[in-house]
Structure formats: structure tokens, C-alpha cells
Design a protein around this motif. Structure first.
Motif, PDB file in Angstrom:
ATOM      1  N   GLY A  32      22.779 -46.199 -33.997  1.00  0.00           N
ATOM      2  CA  GLY A  32      23.602 -46.105 -32.787  1.00  0.00           C
ATOM      3  C   GLY A  32      22.761 -46.040 -31.532  1.00  0.00           C
ATOM      4  O   GLY A  32      23.066 -46.686 -30.520  1.00  0.00           O
ATOM      5  N   VAL A  33      21.673 -45.263 -31.574  1.00  0.00           N
ATOM      6  CA  VAL A  33      20.762 -45.167 -30.422  1.00  0.00           C
ATOM      7  C   VAL A  33      20.124 -46.521 -30.135  1.00  0.00           C
ATOM      8  O   VAL A  33      20.053 -46.961 -28.980  1.00  0.00           O
ATOM      9  CB  VAL A  33      19.680 -44.102 -30.683  1.00  0.00           C
ATOM     10  N   GLY A  35      21.271 -49.475 -30.863  1.00  0.00           N
ATOM     11  CA  GLY A  35      22.277 -50.372 -30.308  1.00  0.00           C
ATOM     12  C   GLY A  35      22.551 -50.089 -28.838  1.00  0.00           C
ATOM     13  O   GLY A  35      22.698 -51.021 -28.025  1.00  0.00           O
ATOM     14  N   THR A  36      22.605 -48.802 -28.488  1.00  0.00           N
ATOM     15  CA  THR A  36      22.820 -48.431 -27.085  1.00  0.00           C
ATOM     16  C   THR A  36      21.672 -48.923 -26.209  1.00  0.00           C
ATOM     17  O   THR A  36      21.892 -49.498 -25.124  1.00  0.00           O
ATOM     18  CB  THR A  36      22.952 -46.901 -26.954  1.00  0.00           C
ATOM     19  N   LEU A  37      20.447 -48.705 -26.652  1.00  0.00           N
ATOM     20  CA  LEU A  37      19.287 -49.139 -25.866  1.00  0.00           C
ATOM     21  C   LEU A  37      19.249 -50.657 -25.723  1.00  0.00           C
ATOM     22  O   LEU A  37      18.931 -51.185 -24.653  1.00  0.00           O
ATOM     23  CB  LEU A  37      18.002 -48.631 -26.524  1.00  0.00           C
ATOM     24  N   ASP A  38      19.598 -51.384 -26.800  1.00  0.00           N
ATOM     25  CA  ASP A  38      19.645 -52.855 -26.715  1.00  0.00           C
ATOM     26  C   ASP A  38      20.652 -53.305 -25.666  1.00  0.00           C
ATOM     27  O   ASP A  38      20.372 -54.203 -24.866  1.00  0.00           O
ATOM     28  CB  ASP A  38      20.030 -53.447 -28.078  1.00  0.00           C
ATOM     29  N   ASN A  39      21.837 -52.681 -25.674  1.00  0.00           N
ATOM     30  CA  ASN A  39      22.879 -53.067 -24.718  1.00  0.00           C
ATOM     31  C   ASN A  39      22.471 -52.790 -23.283  1.00  0.00           C
ATOM     32  O   ASN A  39      22.782 -53.575 -22.369  1.00  0.00           O
ATOM     33  CB  ASN A  39      24.178 -52.320 -25.033  1.00  0.00           C
ATOM     34  N   ARG A  56      24.084 -40.468 -22.672  1.00  0.00           N
ATOM     35  CA  ARG A  56      24.306 -39.089 -23.098  1.00  0.00           C
ATOM     36  C   ARG A  56      24.652 -39.033 -24.594  1.00  0.00           C
ATOM     37  O   ARG A  56      24.191 -38.144 -25.312  1.00  0.00           O
ATOM     38  CB  ARG A  56      25.417 -38.453 -22.268  1.00  0.00           C
ATOM     39  N   ALA A  57      25.454 -39.990 -25.053  1.00  0.00           N
ATOM     40  CA  ALA A  57      25.805 -40.044 -26.473  1.00  0.00           C
ATOM     41  C   ALA A  57      24.561 -40.321 -27.314  1.00  0.00           C
ATOM     42  O   ALA A  57      24.374 -39.728 -28.386  1.00  0.00           O
ATOM     43  CB  ALA A  57      26.856 -41.118 -26.719  1.00  0.00           C
ATOM     44  N   ALA A  58      23.687 -41.217 -26.825  1.00  0.00           N
ATOM     45  CA  ALA A  58      22.455 -41.538 -27.546  1.00  0.00           C
ATOM     46  C   ALA A  58      21.542 -40.317 -27.638  1.00  0.00           C
ATOM     47  O   ALA A  58      20.929 -40.064 -28.683  1.00  0.00           O
ATOM     48  CB  ALA A  58      21.728 -42.692 -26.860  1.00  0.00           C
ATOM     49  N   MET A 101      29.918 -31.979 -29.179  1.00  0.00           N
ATOM     50  CA  MET A 101      29.491 -33.057 -28.283  1.00  0.00           C
ATOM     51  C   MET A 101      28.893 -34.240 -29.031  1.00  0.00           C
ATOM     52  O   MET A 101      28.926 -35.368 -28.545  1.00  0.00           O
ATOM     53  CB  MET A 101      28.474 -32.523 -27.263  1.00  0.00           C
ATOM     54  N   PHE A 102      28.351 -34.008 -30.242  1.00  0.00           N
ATOM     55  CA  PHE A 102      27.796 -35.107 -31.020  1.00  0.00           C
ATOM     56  C   PHE A 102      28.851 -36.178 -31.305  1.00  0.00           C
ATOM     57  O   PHE A 102      28.532 -37.349 -31.497  1.00  0.00           O
ATOM     58  CB  PHE A 102      27.231 -34.600 -32.360  1.00  0.00           C
ATOM     59  N   PHE A 103      30.119 -35.757 -31.350  1.00  0.00           N
ATOM     60  CA  PHE A 103      31.182 -36.664 -31.771  1.00  0.00           C
ATOM     61  C   PHE A 103      32.154 -36.984 -30.647  1.00  0.00           C
ATOM     62  O   PHE A 103      33.214 -37.567 -30.887  1.00  0.00           O
ATOM     63  CB  PHE A 103      31.937 -36.039 -32.955  1.00  0.00           C
ATOM     64  N   GLN A 104      31.786 -36.623 -29.431  1.00  0.00           N
ATOM     65  CA  GLN A 104      32.702 -36.771 -28.310  1.00  0.00           C
ATOM     66  C   GLN A 104      33.131 -38.219 -28.114  1.00  0.00           C
ATOM     67  O   GLN A 104      34.318 -38.513 -27.949  1.00  0.00           O
ATOM     68  CB  GLN A 104      32.052 -36.247 -27.026  1.00  0.00           C
ATOM     69  N   GLU A 105      32.179 -39.150 -28.150  1.00  0.00           N
ATOM     70  CA  GLU A 105      32.523 -40.541 -27.883  1.00  0.00           C
ATOM     71  C   GLU A 105      33.361 -41.143 -29.009  1.00  0.00           C
ATOM     72  O   GLU A 105      34.373 -41.803 -28.766  1.00  0.00           O
ATOM     73  CB  GLU A 105      31.264 -41.378 -27.666  1.00  0.00           C
TER      74      GLU A 105
END
Length: 251
Positions: A32-33, A35-39, A56-58, A101-105
Motif C-alpha cells: 500500500g505504501v 502504491g501511494t508513493l508511485d501515485n 498520512r495513511a502511508a 487510525m491504521f484503518f481510517q481510510e
């Protein structure tokens, strides 16, 4: 086969299951991290507010991985009662909020809200911070995976007057009903109920097993589960060595 050999094989199998579970739980957040950084690098996220949310989610996902790796070293020693040296004072509402908060998104995408009632009552408990984090993380993970969309996960925390124990209640509305006959098996190593397999095909069936070990064998507490009607499920955590924010205590 001798009893000693059978026991060795069982312990070896348990170690492999634990290792597999941790690898699974670490790889998913790291993907997930990545993928976020790639985007972000490819400028696929244009909205600055959305970009900040993803970062923040990452970060929360990385914190989860760090916690899991630390716990892996602890689990290698076996589930043993805490020494006074290993304990620290933990602010209960803060720990619950940080774990949620780990699951907020993911929760927001499903319309699921994790709500801590009485969040301003600053009860405390003595225990192992990272291991208790893992308990809340595993339970919230299950709630987000298996709850109905557009529902609320209700969390309450209080100190029981008679026992002095900290009680944390986590209630959610299940997407699929749980067979009551399966309820006693939720904490078994490797067990996944029919409803869990229908909602999420893959899984290790070890998260609740770990939670029970941490609460009961490491902290000397109690972890229970019960059904409320046909759709609601409640996890109830009891931990000793608690002290209240004030003298307000409940039965």
C-alpha cells in the motif's frame, strides 16, 4: 511417533504459521505504501488534500509494519507474563485512537466509522504498549473487513469498580451472520469461520489467537467474544493493573 517428537512438530508448525502471518501482515501495508508513493511520484493524485490523506495513511501503514516487526522478536521468546521492567503506563483512549487510525481510510471507503465514546476519560493501564497495540489493530482490522458498509464500530473503555480492571468493549455489525456454534472457535489457531471465508477468501486465521495470547498469557487478563442478536458482535477486553482518570468507575 514419540510424544516429544509430536510436540516438536507442533511447535515447529506453530512457528511457521506465526511467521507466515507476520509476513502477510507486513507485505500488505508495504504494498500500500509503495502504491501511494508511485501515485504521488507519477502525479496521479492532483488534489492536495487527497495527497495529504494518502501520505498520512502511508505513514500509519509504516508504523504498523514497525510494530509488527518488533512484536515478531517478542513472539520468538514465547508468550510469557510481563515483568515489571517491560510494563509502562498506557493512556487508554490515546492508544485506541492511534490503533484505529491504521484503518481510517479503508473504513471511510466502506462508510464504516470507528467511534470511541468517552474519549476524554483518560483511564490508564500498565502493560506492554506494542503488544496491546497489536490486539486493537487485529480487532479493528477484523471489524473493517467483516462489518456491514455504512455502520459504526462502537468502542467503550471504563474501569470496573469491583475488580479495578480496565474493560474495553468493541462492537460491530457483521456483514454476514456468525453461526453461534462457531463462536467458541474464534480464538483457535488457524480457524476462520464460514462467514469470514465468504467475505474474504484468504487469511491466516491467527489474528484472534494472537490477541488472546497477549491479553491472557502476557497480561493476565481476559478476552471474550459474544453475539448480540443476529448481526452484532462484541469483543470484550479485560486488563488488570488499571487506574482511572478520576474516581468515576462503573460496575
Amino acid at each position: 511417533m514419540s510424544r516429544e517428537t509430536s510436540q516438536d512438530l507442533e511447535e515447529s508448525s506453530l512457528d511457521l504459521v506465526l511467521l507466515s502471518n507476520f509476513v502477510h501482515q507486513i507485505v500488505n501495508p508495504l504494498n500500500g505504501v509503495a502504491g501511494t508513493l508511485d501515485n504521488i511520484v507519477e502525479n496521479k493524485i492532483k488534489d492536495e488534500k487527497r495527497k495529504d490523506q494518502r501520505l498520512r495513511a502511508a505513514r500509519a501503514q509504516l508504523e504498523q509494519c514497525i510494530s509488527l516487526i518488533r512484536n515478531l522478536a517478542y513472539f520468538a521468546q514465547g508468550f510469557q507474563r510481563l515483568t515489571s521492567y517491560e510494563q509502562r503506563d498506557i493512556l487508554v483512549p490515546e492508544q485506541i485512537i492511534r490503533s484505529a487510525m491504521f484503518f481510517q481510510e479503508d473504513a471511510e471507503l466502506k462508510g464504516i466509522r470507528i467511534s470511541l465514546e468517552e474519549r476524554f476519560i483518560a483511564n490508564r493501564v500498565r502493560g506492554h504498549l506494542e503488544l496491546l497495540n497489536q490486539v486493537y489493530i487485529n480487532i479493528f482490522d477484523n471489524c473493517v473487513k467483516y462489518s456491514q458498509v455504512n455502520t459504526t464500530v462502537n468502542v467503550n473503555q471504563w474501569i470496573q469498580r469491583d475488580s479495578g480492571n480496565l474493560l474495553v468493549s468493541i462492537k460491530s455489525t457483521m456483514k454476514r451472520p456468525l453461526n453461534r456454534a462457531e463462536l467458541p472457535r474464534i480464538f483457535e489457531l488457524g480457524y476462520r469461520g464460514i462467514n469470514a471465508r465468504q467475505v474474504v477468501a484468504s487469511g491466516t486465521g491467527i489474528g484472534m489467537y494472537i490477541c488472546k495470547k497477549i491479553v491472557e498469557e502476557v497480561h493476565g487478563g481476559k478476552l471474550e467474544v459474544q453475539l448480540i442478536g443476529d448481526e452484532r458482535i462484541e469483543f470484550l477486553i479485560r486488563l488488570p493493573n488499571a487506574f482511572p482518570e478520576s474516581q468515576r468507575m462503573r460496575p
